[in-house]
Design a protein around this motif. Structure first.
Motif, PDB file in Angstrom:
ATOM      1  N   THR A   1       8.623  16.147   4.234  1.00  0.00           N
ATOM      2  CA  THR A   1       9.902  15.434   4.280  1.00  0.00           C
ATOM      3  C   THR A   1       9.569  13.961   4.431  1.00  0.00           C
ATOM      4  O   THR A   1       8.847  13.577   5.348  1.00  0.00           O
TER       5      THR A   1
ATOM      6  N   LEU B   1      13.336   1.874  10.609  1.00  0.00           N
ATOM      7  CA  LEU B   1      12.074   2.619  10.638  1.00  0.00           C
ATOM      8  C   LEU B   1      11.420   2.564  12.012  1.00  0.00           C
ATOM      9  O   LEU B   1      10.892   3.560  12.494  1.00  0.00           O
TER      10      LEU B   1
ATOM     11  N   LEU C   1       7.190   8.777   7.534  1.00  0.00           N
ATOM     12  CA  LEU C   1       7.910   7.509   7.371  1.00  0.00           C
ATOM     13  C   LEU C   1       7.010   6.522   6.651  1.00  0.00           C
ATOM     14  O   LEU C   1       5.868   6.319   7.059  1.00  0.00           O
TER      15      LEU C   1
ATOM     16  N   ALA D   1      13.155   9.504  -5.275  1.00  0.00           N
ATOM     17  CA  ALA D   1      14.012  10.138  -4.264  1.00  0.00           C
ATOM     18  C   ALA D   1      14.886  11.286  -4.741  1.00  0.00           C
ATOM     19  O   ALA D   1      15.263  11.378  -5.897  1.00  0.00           O
TER      20      ALA D   1
ATOM     21  N   ILE E   1      13.782  10.889   0.786  1.00  0.00           N
ATOM     22  CA  ILE E   1      14.834   9.867   0.856  1.00  0.00           C
ATOM     23  C   ILE E   1      14.203   8.499   0.730  1.00  0.00           C
ATOM     24  O   ILE E   1      13.162   8.228   1.339  1.00  0.00           O
ATOM     25  N   THR E   2      14.808   7.632  -0.064  1.00  0.00           N
ATOM     26  CA  THR E   2      14.346   6.248  -0.092  1.00  0.00           C
ATOM     27  C   THR E   2      15.459   5.351   0.435  1.00  0.00           C
ATOM     28  O   THR E   2      16.648   5.655   0.287  1.00  0.00           O
ATOM     29  N   ILE E   3      15.038   4.252   1.057  1.00  0.00           N
ATOM     30  CA  ILE E   3      15.989   3.272   1.574  1.00  0.00           C
ATOM     31  C   ILE E   3      15.716   1.963   0.869  1.00  0.00           C
ATOM     32  O   ILE E   3      14.572   1.489   0.840  1.00  0.00           O
TER      33      ILE E   3
ATOM     34  N   VAL F   1      18.785  14.015   7.264  1.00  0.00           N
ATOM     35  CA  VAL F   1      17.718  14.271   6.298  1.00  0.00           C
ATOM     36  C   VAL F   1      17.345  15.740   6.394  1.00  0.00           C
ATOM     37  O   VAL F   1      17.000  16.225   7.475  1.00  0.00           O
TER      38      VAL F   1
ATOM     39  N   LYS G   1      16.018  -2.596   7.300  1.00  0.00           N
ATOM     40  CA  LYS G   1      15.159  -1.468   6.919  1.00  0.00           C
ATOM     41  C   LYS G   1      14.026  -1.268   7.932  1.00  0.00           C
ATOM     42  O   LYS G   1      13.795  -0.157   8.392  1.00  0.00           O
TER      43      LYS G   1
ATOM     44  N   GLU H   1      13.269  17.040   2.076  1.00  0.00           N
ATOM     45  CA  GLU H   1      13.923  16.012   1.269  1.00  0.00           C
ATOM     46  C   GLU H   1      13.050  14.759   1.139  1.00  0.00           C
ATOM     47  O   GLU H   1      12.260  14.449   2.033  1.00  0.00           O
TER      48      GLU H   1
ATOM     49  N   LEU I   1      10.737   9.746   4.263  1.00  0.00           N
ATOM     50  CA  LEU I   1      11.686   8.642   4.201  1.00  0.00           C
ATOM     51  C   LEU I   1      10.882   7.382   3.902  1.00  0.00           C
ATOM     52  O   LEU I   1       9.995   7.018   4.666  1.00  0.00           O
TER      53      LEU I   1
ATOM     54  N   PHE J   1       7.595  15.019   9.524  1.00  0.00           N
ATOM     55  CA  PHE J   1       8.357  13.953   8.879  1.00  0.00           C
ATOM     56  C   PHE J   1       7.437  12.763   8.656  1.00  0.00           C
ATOM     57  O   PHE J   1       6.685  12.362   9.542  1.00  0.00           O
TER      58      PHE J   1
END
Ligand code: ADP
Ligand code: ADP
Length: 227
Positions: A188, A51, A158, A203, A37-39, A31, A47, A35, A190, A156
């Motif tokens: 950033t 995490l 989450l 995303a 980012i999606t999951i 990453v 998932k 950025e 996720l 970051f």
């Protein structure tokens, strides 16, 4: 290098009833700083497991996870976490709730209060600092949860289905706001979701997972203009 580097990550849960459950297999993902980012993936594809490992609250079975060049070895302040239901302290005001990580980590409280105030203003909660969580709607409570995750200025962020408990309209508004916040903070992020439209809307890259064992099926670059 990348802000987050995940390589050859494996997770096997040892269970009494079902033997070994192989929850994650050969997860590799970098990453970049800034950025989003999606999951996305069906229930049971790993998932939450991914995490939790990133957040340092669950041990991996094999592989490497690094954030800002350091191996993840437990919860750390490089990282903010937002869960589906914001767990706010009911007897603490909104701004005190946002400041909780700073209080726990014994940071400069003056600076934390200023940052908390700024974040609350950014998410439209100016004037709600001294209210209590029960006086806020679900969407507003989740905004407080997001501010709390950001108060220590983590590298970051989450997010695990952060708006999953909200109605569709509120959810759309929250997604728009999250994009604005991401842009203005240069964060950033996720974010895990089970909604493909939401994953694509938010995303830069969508990580699509598939189950048994949980692995990355594909990574899609999203090249759409954002609102
Ligand atoms: P989700 O799919 O949204 O993560 P689950 O209902 O699958 O929610 O899981 C809820 C909690 O129970 C999670 O913390 C998960 O790690 C844990 N869990 C899920 N499956 C099992 C299992 N087979 N044995 C023990 N704990 C489990
Ligand atoms: P998702 O979040 O995508 O629904 P999870 O990470 O919760 O997936 O679960 C991935 C797999 O690991 C599932 O098969 C689930 O049942 C299993 N699992 C999750 N948590 C536990 C646990 N604590 N103990 C045993 N198995 C678990």
């Amino acid at each position: 290098g990348p802000l987050v580097r995940i390589s050859a990550l494996e997770k096997i849960y040892a269970t009494r009833d079902k033997g070994n459950v192989h929850a994650l297999h050969d997860i590799r993902l970098d990453v970049a700083d800034g950025e989003f980012i999606t999951i996305v993936g069906p229930s049971g594809c790993g998932k939450s497991t991914l995490l939790k490992i990133l957040a340092g609250i669950l041990d991996k079975s094999a592989g490497q996870v690094e954030i800002a060049g350091r191996a993840v070895e437990g919860p750390n302040r490089d990282l903010g976490v937002v869960f589906q239901a914001p767990v706010l302290l009911p007897w603490r005001s909104v701004i005190e709730n946002v400041m909780v990580p700073a209080i726990v980590q014994k940071s400069d409280l003056g600076a934390a209060r200023q940052r908390a105030q700024r974040l609350l203003t950014m998410v439209g909660l100016d004037g709600f600092e001294d209210k209590y969580p029960r006086e806020l709607s679900g969407g507003m409570q989740q905004r407080v949860g997001i501010c709390r995750a950001l108060v220590q200025d983590p590298a970051f962020l989450l997010m695990d289905e952060p708006f999953g408990a909200l109605d569709a309209m509120t959810r759309e508004t929250m997604n728009m706001e999250l994009l604005r916040l991401w842009k203005s903070l240069g964060a950033t992020i996720l974010l895990v979701t089970h909604s493909i439209p939401e994953a694509v809307f938010l995303a830069d890259r969508v990580v699509v997972m598939s189950p048994r064992p949980g692995r990355i099926a594909e990574v899609i670059e999203v090249d759409l203009p954002r609102p």
